[in-house]
Design an enzyme around this catalytic site. Sequence first.
Site, PDB file in Angstrom:
ATOM      1  N   LYS A   1      42.767  49.191 -56.615  1.00  0.00           N
ATOM      2  CA  LYS A   1      42.502  50.300 -55.703  1.00  0.00           C
ATOM      3  C   LYS A   1      43.811  50.873 -55.169  1.00  0.00           C
ATOM      4  CE  LYS A   1      41.875  47.005 -51.947  1.00  0.00           C
ATOM      5  NZ  LYS A   1      41.124  46.647 -50.741  1.00  0.00           N
TER       6      LYS A   1
ATOM      7  N   ARG B   1      33.761  43.163 -40.374  1.00  0.00           N
ATOM      8  CA  ARG B   1      34.182  44.533 -40.656  1.00  0.00           C
ATOM      9  C   ARG B   1      33.009  45.245 -41.318  1.00  0.00           C
ATOM     10  NH1 ARG B   1      39.436  45.151 -44.374  1.00  0.00           N
ATOM     11  NH2 ARG B   1      37.918  44.298 -45.849  1.00  0.00           N
TER      12      ARG B   1
ATOM     13  N   TYR C   1      69.212  61.482 -36.436  1.00  0.00           N
ATOM     14  CA  TYR C   1      68.337  62.073 -35.432  1.00  0.00           C
ATOM     15  C   TYR C   1      68.237  61.178 -34.198  1.00  0.00           C
ATOM     16  CZ  TYR C   1      66.537  65.568 -38.724  1.00  0.00           C
ATOM     17  OH  TYR C   1      66.413  66.615 -39.596  1.00  0.00           O
TER      18      TYR C   1
ATOM     19  N   MET D   1      63.603  62.486 -43.567  1.00  0.00           N
ATOM     20  CA  MET D   1      62.685  62.768 -44.661  1.00  0.00           C
ATOM     21  C   MET D   1      63.304  62.476 -46.035  1.00  0.00           C
ATOM     22  SD  MET D   1      60.624  66.279 -45.585  1.00  0.00           S
ATOM     23  CE  MET D   1      59.725  66.272 -44.029  1.00  0.00           C
TER      24      MET D   1
END
Length: 367
Positions: A40, A136, A264, A312
């Site tokens: 998956k 769950r 940053y 990024m």
Amino acid sequence: MLALSKMRRAELRIDLSALRHNAEIARRAAGERKILAAVKADGYGHGMSTVAQALRESVDGLMVATLGEGEVLRQAGVTQRIIVLQGVMGQAEARRAAQRFLEPVFHHVSQIDAVGTVGFGLPLTIWIKLDSGMHRVGFTPSEFHDAYTRLSRLRGVRPNPAVLTHFARADEPDRHPTERQIQVFNTSLDTLDSFAGETSLCNSAGLLAFPEAGGDWVRPGIMLYGGNPFVTGTAADHGLRPVMTLTTRLIAIRHVAHGEAVGYGGRFVAPEAMPVGVAAIGYGDGYPRHAPDGTPILVNGQRAAVIGRVSMDLVTIDLRGITAQVGDEIECWGTQLPIDEVAASSGTISYELMCQMSGRVHRMVTD
């Protein structure tokens, strides 16, 4: 000097020989039990169809999360059994599953109600999830007998539905919670009259740590990809090899004065005059933005540390004591630097790092 295009490209190397090696470790641990490989989330970021094809001789079936994932595998020519963990939510989806020989998991009464009592065109093989302690999804022990009876009577469903459960804490040193789940699972099956279906209990951690859990099928996931299935130790402790290696290149070296901030927000302030490397990778490629100062990273095999906020497209690296030049290879994680170590430093798990790989990262698959 490398071509500029090569220097600016992060690369994800997928080693299929390592994947098959890890599958062999799962096979030895499984004994007589069959293996459902978890593919998956795009094969945990490794490429779902690529992984499925590579494992076709190593495992007995596959496991996906959604009906759509299962259909993609069928369209790719995969013929093995495929279990769909989230199951189906209505007649149309049940019919699609039956037509493509996909095996949905039923885990909630709403699914039984939505599917109804009419047939699906072809016989449907189903699994029922028992909530043995994960809390769950799945039928509780008190709901299980009635749910199994209802599903067994659905028109178009093959006889003797299979039953599975999922361990919540098999990766932890304390064995008692998992032993309790095994007991709940077995006790719940005993409430059924002459049960003859298949069973599955073990994920990667359960497979390696709880051979007494039994079942007909085991469901390894993270161990196949070379991640550590436990909260302690390392993947190498179990003979597992990393399948994914994420690399890039050093595209610049800056000399930063004492007291100057890097990146940053100025999170990192140079404690002395120092060289700072700039690597061509960032959260746009899947590198964790929340990686703190000190997160390990390799520069030409030399252990260095990330400094400053990940952006990024770029990561900055402390190059003090490191021999480096522009164009050098950077390993973010993989064959020399365990992904679990980077994940732990970043406050997450290897699953997340594997699954968040960006489509812009160049992929290279080797056998």
